[in-house]
Design a protein around this motif. Structure first.
Motif, PDB file in Angstrom:
ATOM      1  N   ILE A 124       0.855  -1.188   0.000  1.00 43.84           N
ATOM      2  CA  ILE A 124       0.000   0.000   0.000  1.00 43.84           C
ATOM      3  C   ILE A 124       0.883   1.228   0.000  1.00 43.84           C
ATOM      4  CG2 ILE A 124      -1.734   1.292   1.340  1.00 43.84           C
ATOM      5  CD1 ILE A 124      -2.070  -1.711   2.711  1.00 43.84           C
ATOM      6  N   GLY A 125       0.539   2.207  -0.827  1.00 43.91           N
ATOM      7  CA  GLY A 125       1.221   3.494  -0.825  1.00 43.91           C
ATOM      8  C   GLY A 125       0.256   4.593  -0.438  1.00 43.91           C
ATOM      9  N   ARG A 126       0.681   5.816  -0.631  1.00 41.50           N
ATOM     10  CA  ARG A 126      -0.230   6.917  -0.299  1.00 41.50           C
ATOM     11  C   ARG A 126      -1.355   6.972  -1.321  1.00 41.50           C
ATOM     12  NH1 ARG A 126       0.234  11.835  -3.242  1.00 41.50           N
ATOM     13  NH2 ARG A 126       2.115  12.007  -4.519  1.00 41.50           N
ATOM     14  N   ASN A 127      -2.504   7.405  -0.875  1.00 44.59           N
ATOM     15  CA  ASN A 127      -3.628   7.565  -1.798  1.00 44.59           C
ATOM     16  C   ASN A 127      -3.380   8.745  -2.728  1.00 44.59           C
ATOM     17  OD1 ASN A 127      -5.304   5.397  -0.868  1.00 44.59           O
ATOM     18  ND2 ASN A 127      -5.783   6.610   0.949  1.00 44.59           N
ATOM     19  N   ASN A 128      -3.944   8.666  -3.913  1.00 47.78           N
ATOM     20  CA  ASN A 128      -3.860   9.744  -4.906  1.00 47.78           C
ATOM     21  C   ASN A 128      -2.430   9.988  -5.391  1.00 47.78           C
ATOM     22  OD1 ASN A 128      -6.686  10.278  -4.581  1.00 47.78           O
ATOM     23  ND2 ASN A 128      -6.188  11.419  -2.711  1.00 47.78           N
ATOM     24  N   CYS A 129      -1.592   8.956  -5.379  1.00 48.13           N
ATOM     25  CA  CYS A 129      -0.245   9.081  -5.937  1.00 48.13           C
ATOM     26  C   CYS A 129      -0.358   9.113  -7.459  1.00 48.13           C
ATOM     27  CB  CYS A 129       0.627   7.918  -5.502  1.00 48.13           C
ATOM     28  SG  CYS A 129       2.286   7.935  -6.223  1.00 48.13           S
ATOM     29  N   PRO A 130       0.204  10.121  -8.148  1.00 49.12           N
ATOM     30  CA  PRO A 130       0.029  10.225  -9.603  1.00 49.12           C
ATOM     31  C   PRO A 130       0.799   9.175 -10.390  1.00 49.12           C
ATOM     32  CG  PRO A 130       1.509  11.943  -8.805  1.00 49.12           C
ATOM     33  CD  PRO A 130       0.948  11.265  -7.587  1.00 49.12           C
ATOM     34  N   LEU A 131       1.832   8.572  -9.788  1.00 47.32           N
ATOM     35  CA  LEU A 131       2.672   7.627 -10.520  1.00 47.32           C
ATOM     36  C   LEU A 131       2.220   6.177 -10.335  1.00 47.32           C
ATOM     37  CD1 LEU A 131       5.221   7.273 -12.270  1.00 47.32           C
ATOM     38  CD2 LEU A 131       6.508   6.941 -10.143  1.00 47.32           C
ATOM     39  N   PHE A 152      -3.428   3.784   9.013  1.00 51.22           N
ATOM     40  CA  PHE A 152      -2.178   3.319   9.613  1.00 51.22           C
ATOM     41  C   PHE A 152      -0.976   3.827   8.820  1.00 51.22           C
ATOM     42  CE2 PHE A 152       1.059   0.112  10.782  1.00 51.22           C
ATOM     43  CZ  PHE A 152       1.017   0.300  12.162  1.00 51.22           C
ATOM     44  N   PHE A 153      -1.080   3.873   7.518  1.00 51.65           N
ATOM     45  CA  PHE A 153      -0.035   4.471   6.679  1.00 51.65           C
ATOM     46  C   PHE A 153       0.241   5.898   7.137  1.00 51.65           C
ATOM     47  CE2 PHE A 153       1.528   6.922   3.133  1.00 51.65           C
ATOM     48  CZ  PHE A 153       2.359   6.071   2.415  1.00 51.65           C
ATOM     49  N   ASP A 154      -0.828   6.672   7.344  1.00 46.54           N
ATOM     50  CA  ASP A 154      -0.674   8.069   7.759  1.00 46.54           C
ATOM     51  C   ASP A 154      -0.061   8.179   9.156  1.00 46.54           C
ATOM     52  OD1 ASP A 154      -1.787   8.866   5.366  1.00 46.54           O
ATOM     53  OD2 ASP A 154      -3.796   9.175   6.181  1.00 46.54           O
ATOM     54  N   THR A 155      -0.402   7.256  10.048  1.00 43.50           N
ATOM     55  CA  THR A 155       0.163   7.262  11.399  1.00 43.50           C
ATOM     56  C   THR A 155       1.670   7.039  11.350  1.00 43.50           C
ATOM     57  OG1 THR A 155      -1.892   6.471  12.406  1.00 43.50           O
ATOM     58  CG2 THR A 155       0.142   6.097  13.640  1.00 43.50           C
ATOM     59  N   CYS A 156       2.112   6.071  10.543  1.00 41.79           N
ATOM     60  CA  CYS A 156       3.551   5.810  10.402  1.00 41.79           C
ATOM     61  C   CYS A 156       4.263   7.007   9.774  1.00 41.79           C
ATOM     62  CB  CYS A 156       3.772   4.561   9.555  1.00 41.79           C
ATOM     63  SG  CYS A 156       3.192   3.033  10.303  1.00 41.79           S
ATOM     64  N   HIS A 157       3.630   7.624   8.795  1.00 43.10           N
ATOM     65  CA  HIS A 157       4.233   8.794   8.152  1.00 43.10           C
ATOM     66  C   HIS A 157       4.385   9.941   9.140  1.00 43.10           C
ATOM     67  CE1 HIS A 157       3.845  12.544   5.582  1.00 43.10           C
ATOM     68  NE2 HIS A 157       5.011  12.048   5.273  1.00 43.10           N
ATOM     69  N   ARG A 158       3.421  10.113  10.017  1.00 44.83           N
ATOM     70  CA  ARG A 158       3.498  11.190  11.002  1.00 44.83           C
ATOM     71  C   ARG A 158       4.712  10.998  11.925  1.00 44.83           C
ATOM     72  NH1 ARG A 158      -1.503  11.302  11.518  1.00 44.83           N
ATOM     73  NH2 ARG A 158      -1.709   9.838  13.254  1.00 44.83           N
ATOM     74  N   PHE A 159       4.960   9.758  12.349  1.00 44.86           N
ATOM     75  CA  PHE A 159       6.152   9.498  13.168  1.00 44.86           C
ATOM     76  C   PHE A 159       7.423   9.792  12.378  1.00 44.86           C
ATOM     77  CE2 PHE A 159       9.569   6.434  14.094  1.00 44.86           C
ATOM     78  CZ  PHE A 159       9.956   6.936  15.332  1.00 44.86           C
ATOM     79  N   GLU A 160       7.435   9.394  11.126  1.00 44.45           N
ATOM     80  CA  GLU A 160       8.615   9.647  10.278  1.00 44.45           C
ATOM     81  C   GLU A 160       8.936  11.145  10.201  1.00 44.45           C
ATOM     82  OE1 GLU A 160       9.895   9.406   5.546  1.00 44.45           O
ATOM     83  OE2 GLU A 160       7.825   9.062   6.174  1.00 44.45           O
ATOM     84  N   ILE A 161       7.919  11.954   9.925  1.00 43.53           N
ATOM     85  CA  ILE A 161       8.124  13.383   9.694  1.00 43.53           C
ATOM     86  C   ILE A 161       8.358  14.145  10.996  1.00 43.53           C
ATOM     87  CG2 ILE A 161       6.972  15.492   8.905  1.00 43.53           C
ATOM     88  CD1 ILE A 161       8.055  13.719   6.652  1.00 43.53           C
ATOM     89  N   TYR A 184      13.400  16.619   1.891  1.00 45.35           N
ATOM     90  CA  TYR A 184      13.537  15.650   0.807  1.00 45.35           C
ATOM     91  C   TYR A 184      12.435  14.592   0.859  1.00 45.35           C
ATOM     92  CZ  TYR A 184      18.225  17.526  -0.037  1.00 45.35           C
ATOM     93  OH  TYR A 184      19.291  18.348  -0.334  1.00 45.35           O
ATOM     94  N   HIS A 185      11.455  14.789   1.717  1.00 46.44           N
ATOM     95  CA  HIS A 185      10.396  13.794   1.902  1.00 46.44           C
ATOM     96  C   HIS A 185       9.024  14.459   1.879  1.00 46.44           C
ATOM     97  CE1 HIS A 185      13.970  11.731   3.410  1.00 46.44           C
ATOM     98  NE2 HIS A 185      13.329  10.600   3.240  1.00 46.44           N
ATOM     99  N   GLN A 186       8.777  15.271   0.857  1.00 45.41           N
ATOM    100  CA  GLN A 186       7.518  15.994   0.748  1.00 45.41           C
ATOM    101  C   GLN A 186       6.426  15.206   0.020  1.00 45.41           C
ATOM    102  OE1 GLN A 186       7.103  19.232   2.186  1.00 45.41           O
ATOM    103  NE2 GLN A 186       8.988  18.464   3.130  1.00 45.41           N
ATOM    104  N   GLU A 187       6.814  14.251  -0.821  1.00 47.39           N
ATOM    105  CA  GLU A 187       5.845  13.563  -1.679  1.00 47.39           C
ATOM    106  C   GLU A 187       5.347  12.241  -1.096  1.00 47.39           C
ATOM    107  OE1 GLU A 187       4.646  14.972  -4.362  1.00 47.39           O
ATOM    108  OE2 GLU A 187       5.915  16.711  -3.972  1.00 47.39           O
ATOM    109  N   VAL A 188       5.860  11.857   0.063  1.00 49.06           N
ATOM    110  CA  VAL A 188       5.434  10.629   0.763  1.00 49.06           C
ATOM    111  C   VAL A 188       5.597   9.397  -0.141  1.00 49.06           C
ATOM    112  CG1 VAL A 188       3.744   9.699   2.405  1.00 49.06           C
ATOM    113  CG2 VAL A 188       3.666  12.115   1.802  1.00 49.06           C
ATOM    114  N   GLU A 189       6.823   9.176  -0.577  1.00 49.96           N
ATOM    115  CA  GLU A 189       7.126   8.044  -1.462  1.00 49.96           C
ATOM    116  C   GLU A 189       7.372   6.780  -0.633  1.00 49.96           C
ATOM    117  OE1 GLU A 189       7.012   8.349  -4.645  1.00 49.96           O
ATOM    118  OE2 GLU A 189       7.318  10.461  -5.115  1.00 49.96           O
ATOM    119  N   ASN A 190       6.419   6.434   0.210  1.00 45.97           N
ATOM    120  CA  ASN A 190       6.598   5.354   1.169  1.00 45.97           C
ATOM    121  C   ASN A 190       5.699   4.173   0.841  1.00 45.97           C
ATOM    122  OD1 ASN A 190       8.334   7.126   2.419  1.00 45.97           O
ATOM    123  ND2 ASN A 190       6.853   7.761   3.970  1.00 45.97           N
ATOM    124  N   GLN A 191       5.938   3.075   1.515  1.00 48.73           N
ATOM    125  CA  GLN A 191       5.203   1.837   1.230  1.00 48.73           C
ATOM    126  C   GLN A 191       4.932   1.096   2.529  1.00 48.73           C
ATOM    127  OE1 GLN A 191       7.535  -0.785  -1.183  1.00 48.73           O
ATOM    128  NE2 GLN A 191       6.308  -2.582  -0.651  1.00 48.73           N
TER     129      GLN A 191
END
Length: 340
Positions: A124-131, A152-161, A184-191
């Motif tokens: 799973i990646g971020r929703n609405n990813c254009p690529l 849960f994706f968003d919760t993990c991203h919040r800890f990262e940022i 360098y982590h504005q686009e949330v290129e996470n998985q």
């Protein structure tokens, strides 16, 4: 699998984020230094007091169990795309084979004829990813799963940022205090990946007919790993020794490790360390290896940004080892070598 195993839990340090706050205090700087020290010496750490609610973690594991208990034909309603770099949707047992820095097609084909990774996954990646669009099961198949996984994706991203990237920036003494890496982590290129290692007779693991995941390093910036209580994760320590230590589950913690891209970006200051998943001891009289669930969250810089060596990681006596590269090009190359 080759290599000896030690069961010393102290080989992997624990970093406690309880006093990190907003990242501006001396305590936050000290946490950053502890984290960087762990990344330089081991490449792995346990994290405590991340702010990620245990209830959310437990809930995500329950969703994972429900997902992987579905019939195979149902899971294949959300198939992983044929392109390896499009890491989304369901991959069945045997679809992946971990390889370590091998890119030649002939060599990869030979590796894939060996024991495939005995696991299944859902990415799973971020929703609405254009690529890369997420590949979801129809909502009526597993109602509520899409929303729970996205949350849960968003919760993990919040800890990262809010904590992880600032701590790394502080520990490396990068310009701008704790804000450097976040730019360098504005686009949330996470998985976010849900993993299931099915149960199987112990004898098939002993004969080498099945394996969980062979020794490998992760590709991108780093990984946060949530694991159940079954165990099996092992980390090479000391690095390059061929000796592996058990990264046994510790209640209330998550595991973190450096990825190859951050090792390269830091001019090898931080270490991306080999790790593997082995079958734990069999289940007593039944002679079975228990099933295992884990949830890694892979983090990567914005894919189109060209990044050079981090400030402070090179000088006249320690020149740059690598040419500038984009995270997208590097990670795609590594992922494509993993999928059959």
């Amino acid at each position: 699998m080759p290599g000896t195993v030690s069961l010393q839990p102290t080989a992997i340090p624990i970093v406690d984020f309880a006093c990190f706050g907003d990242g501006t205090s001396p305590a936050a700087t000290e946490i950053g230094k502890q984290l960087v020290k762990a990344c330089q010496e081991v490449g792995f750490a346990y994290f405590r007091n991340t702010g990620i609610p245990q209830a959310e973690v437990d809930c995500m594991f329950e969703w994972s169990r429900r997902l992987f208990s579905l019939p195979i034909e149902t899971k294949l309603l959300a198939p992983h795309p044929k392109e390896g770099w499009k890491n989304r949707g369901y991959s069945g047992v045997g679809r992946e084979q971990a390889s370590q820095m091998v890119f030649d097609p002939t060599q990869l084909a030979a590796i894939r004829k060996q024991t495939p990774d005995f696991k299944e996954s859902f990415d799973i990646g971020r929703n609405n990813c254009p690529l890369i669009s997420n590949v979801w099961l129809p909502e009526q198949v597993l109602p509520g799963f899409r929303d729970a996984a996205s949350t849960f994706f968003d919760t993990c991203h919040r800890f990262e940022i809010e904590k992880l990237l600032p701590a790394l920036s502080l520990g490396l003494e990068l310009p701008g205090g704790g804000e450097f890496l976040g730019k360098y982590h504005q686009e949330v290129e996470n998985q976010l990946r849900l993993l299931h290692y099915p149960a199987a007779p112990a004898e098939v693991f002993a004969r080498g007919e099945k394996g969980r995941v062979g020794a490998h390093t992760d590709y991108a910036l780093g990984t946060i790993l949530f694991q159940d209580d079954v165990g099996g994760l092992e980390v090479e320590s000391p690095r390059g020794s061929g000796n592996f230590v058990a990264a046994s589950p510790i209640p209330g913690t998550v595991v973190f490790n450096i990825g190859d891209f951050l090792m390269r970006w830091s001019n090898d200051t931080l270490k991306s360390t080999l790790h593997r998943v082995c079958a734990p001891p069999n289940d007593g009289k039944l002679g079975m290896i228990k099933e295992r669930f884990s949830i890694p969250y892979f983090m990567s810089p914005d894919r189109d940004l060209l990044v050079d060596c981090l400030p402070g990681c090179w000088d006249e006596d320690t020149p740059k080892k690598y040419e500038p590269v984009s995270a997208g090009a590097y990670v795609d190359m590594r992922i494509n070598a993993t999928y059959s």
